[in-house]
Design a protein around this motif. Structure first.
Motif, PDB file in Angstrom:
ATOM      1  N   LEU A   1       0.840  -1.198   0.000  1.00  0.00           N
ATOM      2  CA  LEU A   1       0.000   0.000   0.000  1.00  0.00           C
ATOM      3  C   LEU A   1       0.872   1.245   0.000  1.00  0.00           C
ATOM      4  CD1 LEU A   1      -2.863  -0.847   2.539  1.00  0.00           C
ATOM      5  CD2 LEU A   1      -3.054  -0.602   0.071  1.00  0.00           C
TER       6      LEU A   1
ATOM      7  N   HIS B   1       0.288   6.586  -7.162  1.00  0.00           N
ATOM      8  CA  HIS B   1      -0.839   7.393  -7.629  1.00  0.00           C
ATOM      9  C   HIS B   1      -0.438   8.848  -7.839  1.00  0.00           C
ATOM     10  CE1 HIS B   1      -4.159   4.651  -7.856  1.00  0.00           C
ATOM     11  NE2 HIS B   1      -3.745   4.066  -6.746  1.00  0.00           N
TER      12      HIS B   1
ATOM     13  N   CYS C   1      -6.333  -1.304   3.832  1.00  0.00           N
ATOM     14  CA  CYS C   1      -6.714  -1.425   2.414  1.00  0.00           C
ATOM     15  C   CYS C   1      -7.958  -0.607   2.121  1.00  0.00           C
ATOM     16  CB  CYS C   1      -6.992  -2.884   2.055  1.00  0.00           C
ATOM     17  SG  CYS C   1      -5.532  -3.857   1.791  1.00  0.00           S
ATOM     18  N   VAL C   2      -8.978  -0.795   2.976  1.00  0.00           N
ATOM     19  CA  VAL C   2     -10.242  -0.080   2.774  1.00  0.00           C
ATOM     20  C   VAL C   2     -10.004   1.422   2.888  1.00  0.00           C
ATOM     21  CG1 VAL C   2     -12.580   0.230   3.641  1.00  0.00           C
ATOM     22  CG2 VAL C   2     -11.529  -2.039   3.658  1.00  0.00           C
TER      23      VAL C   2
ATOM     24  N   TRP D   1      -8.315   2.743  -0.163  1.00  0.00           N
ATOM     25  CA  TRP D   1      -9.276   2.797  -1.283  1.00  0.00           C
ATOM     26  C   TRP D   1     -10.169   4.024  -1.153  1.00  0.00           C
ATOM     27  CZ3 TRP D   1     -14.634   2.633  -1.028  1.00  0.00           C
ATOM     28  CH2 TRP D   1     -15.271   2.586  -2.271  1.00  0.00           C
TER      29      TRP D   1
ATOM     30  N   TRP E   1     -10.139   7.126  -3.882  1.00  0.00           N
ATOM     31  CA  TRP E   1     -11.257   7.292  -4.813  1.00  0.00           C
ATOM     32  C   TRP E   1     -12.490   7.990  -4.248  1.00  0.00           C
ATOM     33  CZ3 TRP E   1      -8.003   3.041  -5.736  1.00  0.00           C
ATOM     34  CH2 TRP E   1      -7.441   3.033  -7.004  1.00  0.00           C
TER      35      TRP E   1
ATOM     36  N   HIS F   1      -3.912  -0.765  -6.901  1.00  0.00           N
ATOM     37  CA  HIS F   1      -5.260  -0.730  -6.340  1.00  0.00           C
ATOM     38  C   HIS F   1      -5.244  -1.533  -5.035  1.00  0.00           C
ATOM     39  CE1 HIS F   1      -9.500  -1.409  -5.736  1.00  0.00           C
ATOM     40  NE2 HIS F   1      -9.748  -0.477  -6.646  1.00  0.00           N
ATOM     41  N   PRO F   2      -5.851  -0.979  -3.965  1.00  0.00           N
ATOM     42  CA  PRO F   2      -5.779  -1.688  -2.683  1.00  0.00           C
ATOM     43  C   PRO F   2      -6.215  -3.149  -2.761  1.00  0.00           C
ATOM     44  CG  PRO F   2      -6.683   0.476  -2.360  1.00  0.00           C
ATOM     45  CD  PRO F   2      -6.504   0.321  -3.838  1.00  0.00           C
ATOM     46  N   PHE F   3      -7.254  -3.428  -3.559  1.00  0.00           N
ATOM     47  CA  PHE F   3      -7.688  -4.830  -3.655  1.00  0.00           C
ATOM     48  C   PHE F   3      -6.646  -5.664  -4.385  1.00  0.00           C
ATOM     49  CE2 PHE F   3     -10.240  -8.311  -5.525  1.00  0.00           C
ATOM     50  CZ  PHE F   3     -10.639  -8.882  -4.326  1.00  0.00           C
TER      51      PHE F   3
END
Lengths: 323, 373
Positions: free
Chosen positions: B69, B76, B213-214, B217, B221, B298-300
């Motif tokens: 992460l 980004h 992660c969440v 995200w 976004w 992307h976190p996922f």
């Protein structure tokens, strides 16, 4: 610190500075042509391993060195393929090459020699022998001051040390006095202009990357056959990054590179002799501080507090012919 | 113009890169005289075959989620943070100081305090490179590399000197007090009859990693800051024109990146070792690069890639234990993944794009009918 101790430390300085210098000049060619190379470390490591391995098997250091240079050239080829042909990220490619070398050397060493990721100890003709320059023995005793300097400091190194020192004026001459050098520098500053003149950007950059491979190959060969007798896991120990630091410190110029590498080599030599520092300065200096000093100095230089270090303008940018 | 469908970009390219890396790794295993298929089976068995194996796999996964992460969030903003290693080391220092010198009443508070300390120290270590990039234009890749080495020297110095308990010969801090012991999966999921995850180091910080992660995200976004970070990453000049301050974005992004890398320490220092040892990070900071590239930032994706590397790491340890294949094989695989997903991305992408362009059921027939009428 008496005169002889000083000479000893300086002697160690030259030996420790040699791999830095060769790697630094390697980086100089590459980055002057606009290809960032943080994979110096990996190429040195690969060459150190293959040199030692082949030298151990054949008993000849020269065949070993040729193999080592071959290994470094192969990694250079990967770097060139990724960053020139496929216009990938040069930094990421360098990181990948460092890991590739760090992993493969140990895996292969274990498979070939079964000694826990090292090569057998090298001796005799499997190592670079020291060269005594003419008259070294006579001058040592007869001429005060200059005699010992000549005999202890200048004479008695292995071939690669002299090659390294010779590489500095050669690099300067190639880069600043030949047509090839002019084009190479131009391709690092403004590749479009070079392209317009009808000269191949790709060809020049691959040539620069190949020279980089050759020099890192020599640097790695010196590590495992000159400085030490055999390959051990991770033996470059960050030297590729110190060479990178020296390159920035030298602001991408050959003679400054010699100075920077000697300075960083001196710091490494001092770190080996904590007793000397203590007796000279009167207080203890942590070895860790000496280890970290090249990096700290580089950050200070990068910060622009002591003269600004401006990299080649097109460095890190893949060249796209048409927009 | 989009040359190929999104799913190809997100799924197909990483998958092909991974297969290429796996094939080359299989060749390496063949070359050193071992059977790749047997090796793979051994790896699967050793990393996924029991709750114990899962316990190790998920432990490594937790490390890699944090460092992945960290790299991803910087990507980004088009910053390449290669200093996760050093930032995670400093995070370890933060956790150690907080665990050793503050008497925590309960593990949950200690976890909170440890996470804050780890994040603060990691972020602090990223601050100077960030500031130098923003204000003086020094290349962040070079400065963060330098800071990795400076961090190693600093920790070396502290662990041999000030932080080492008197009388100890080992370069490490003393054991953390009992109250800072984080519950492991064994503590949480074992019942009286069946012991699950016995002896495995995976602990509650795995859930913190999932939360991270969440959070990342949502940040990237769903917030204004995330939008600004992405805008800056897409085009610095456009972002400037829109009134986004580059200095602020670079510094804030790198602080978050360093903080995330530092937070790895709640897993490996507080959760597993329960003291700070030399070289506690073990290269996880660099694996973060591979994880972020593989996970497409992307976190996922990072979560999945971290799982993959957790599997590789634990499987590799098993391989080293049972066969003559050394642990460093994992470093080779990691290098190949970085090479194919990062540097040689175009090698996979160009032929794929050409293929999709050819396969596209072109809207040409529709246009052809027009002039006929």
């Amino acid at each position: 610190m008496d005169f002889l101790t000083l000479l000893q430390v300086l002697d160690t300085t030259i030996r420790l500075a040699t791999p830095l210098l060769l790697a630094c000049l390697a980086g100089l060619f590459s980055e002057r042509a606009g290809i960032f190379d943080i994979g110096l470390e990996g190429k040195m490591l690969a060459s150190a391993f293959l040199t030692a391995a082949v030298a151990a098997v054949t008993g000849s250091v020269l065949i070993g060195t040729a193999a080592g240079i071959g290994a470094a050239l192969m990694l250079s080829g990967i770097h060139g393929l990724a960053s020139i042909t496929f216009r990938g990220n040069q930094l990421i490619s360098g990181v990948a090459i460092n890991f590739l070398a760090a992993g493969l050397t140990v895996v292969i060493a274990q498979s070939w020699f079964g000694q826990g990721g090292r090569t057998p100890q090298l001796s005799g003709s499997a190592r670079f022998e020291t060269i005594d320059l003419p008259l070294a023995g006579e001058m040592r005793g007869d001429i005060p001051f200059i005699g010992p300097i000549y005999a202890e400091l200048i004479s008695g190194h292995s071939l690669l040390v002299y090659i390294g020192l010779l590489a500095v004026p050669v690099t300067w001459w190639v880069l600043f006095r030949t047509r090839f050098g002019l084009r190479l520098r131009a391709v690092g500053e403004n590749p479009a202009a070079v392209d317009t003149a009808g000269i191949s950007v790709v060809g020049l950059r691959f040539a620069a990357v190949a020279i980089c491979g050759l020099l890192t190959g020599l640097a790695g060969a010196y590590l495992s056959t000159g400085l030490q007798a055999g390959f051990v896991k991770d033996m470059t120990a960050g030297r590729g990054y110190i060479a990178l630091a020296a390159l920035i410190f030298a602001k991408w110029r050959p003679w400054y590179a010699l100075g920077a590498c000697l300075l960083f080599g001196f710091l490494q030599a001092l770190a080996l002799r904590p007793d000397v520092i203590e007796s000279t300065l009167g207080f203890e200096v942590g070895v860790q501080l000496l280890d970290a000093l090249p990096y700290i100095l580089t950050v200070v230089i990068l910060a622009g507090f002591v003269g600004r270090a401006i990299p080649p303008r097109a460095g890190g940018e893949p060249y796209v012919k048409e927009r | 113009m989009q040359k190929m469908p999104q799913w190809a970009d997100v799924v197909l390219i990483p998958l092909i890169s991974l297969i290429l890396a796996a094939l080359l790794s299989a060749l390496v295993i063949l070359a050193i005289g071992e059977n790749p298929w047997a090796a793979l089976k051994l790896m699967v068995e050793g990393s996924l075959g029991s709750t114990y194996a899962w316990g190790y796999t998920l432990y490594y996964t937790t490390n890699f989620i944090f460092t992945g992460l960290a790299v991803a969030i910087a990507i980004h903003a088009r910053l390449f943070n290669i200093g996760g290693e050093g930032q995670a080391m400093l995070g370890g220092l933060g956790v150690a100081l907080i665990a050793l010198f503050i008497p925590w009443p309960h593990w949950s508070l200690a976890l909170l305090g440890g996470a804050v300390g780890a994040a603060l120290f990691g972020a602090a270590w990223a601050l100077i490179p960030a500031w130098l990039q923003a204000k003086r234009g020094s290349h962040i890749v070079i400065t963060t590399i330098m800071f990795n080495f400076i961090a190693a020297a600093l920790l070396n110095y502290l662990l041999i000197g000030a932080l080492k308990p008197s009388g100890s010969m080992e370069p490490a801090t003393g054991r953390f007090p009992e109250a800072t012991h984080l519950p492991t999966f064994q503590d949480m999921f074992s019942t009286a009859e069946t012991a699950l995850f016995r002896g495995a180091p995976v602990n509650v910080s795995f859930f913190v990693a999932l939360l991270a992660c969440v959070a990342v995200w949502a940040l990237i976004w769903r917030t204004r800051l995330g939008y600004e970070i992405r805008a800056f990453g897409q085009s610095e000049s456009a972002a400037k024109y829109a009134g986004i301050s580059p200095t602020r974005i670079i510094v804030v992004t790198m602080l978050m990146s360093g903080g995330l890398a530092g937070m790895m320490a709640i897993n490996n220092v507080m959760g597993e070792a329960e003291r700070l040892v030399l070289n506690a990070v073990e290269g996880a900071g660099f694996i973060g690069i591979a994880v972020a590239l593989m996970g497409r930032s992307h976190p996922f994706g990072v979560l999945l890639a971290a799982l993959l590397f957790g599997f590789l790491y634990q499987g590799g340890a098993e391989l080293a234990l049972w066969t003559s294949i050394p642990r460093e094989l994992i470093v080779v695989i990691q290098a190949l993944v970085i090479l194919f997903t990062g540097a040689l991305d175009n090698m996979v992408r160009m032929p794929l794009e050409a293929m999709f362009l050819r396969l596209r059921p072109a809207p040409k027939p529709a246009r052809k009918t027009e002039p006929a009428e």
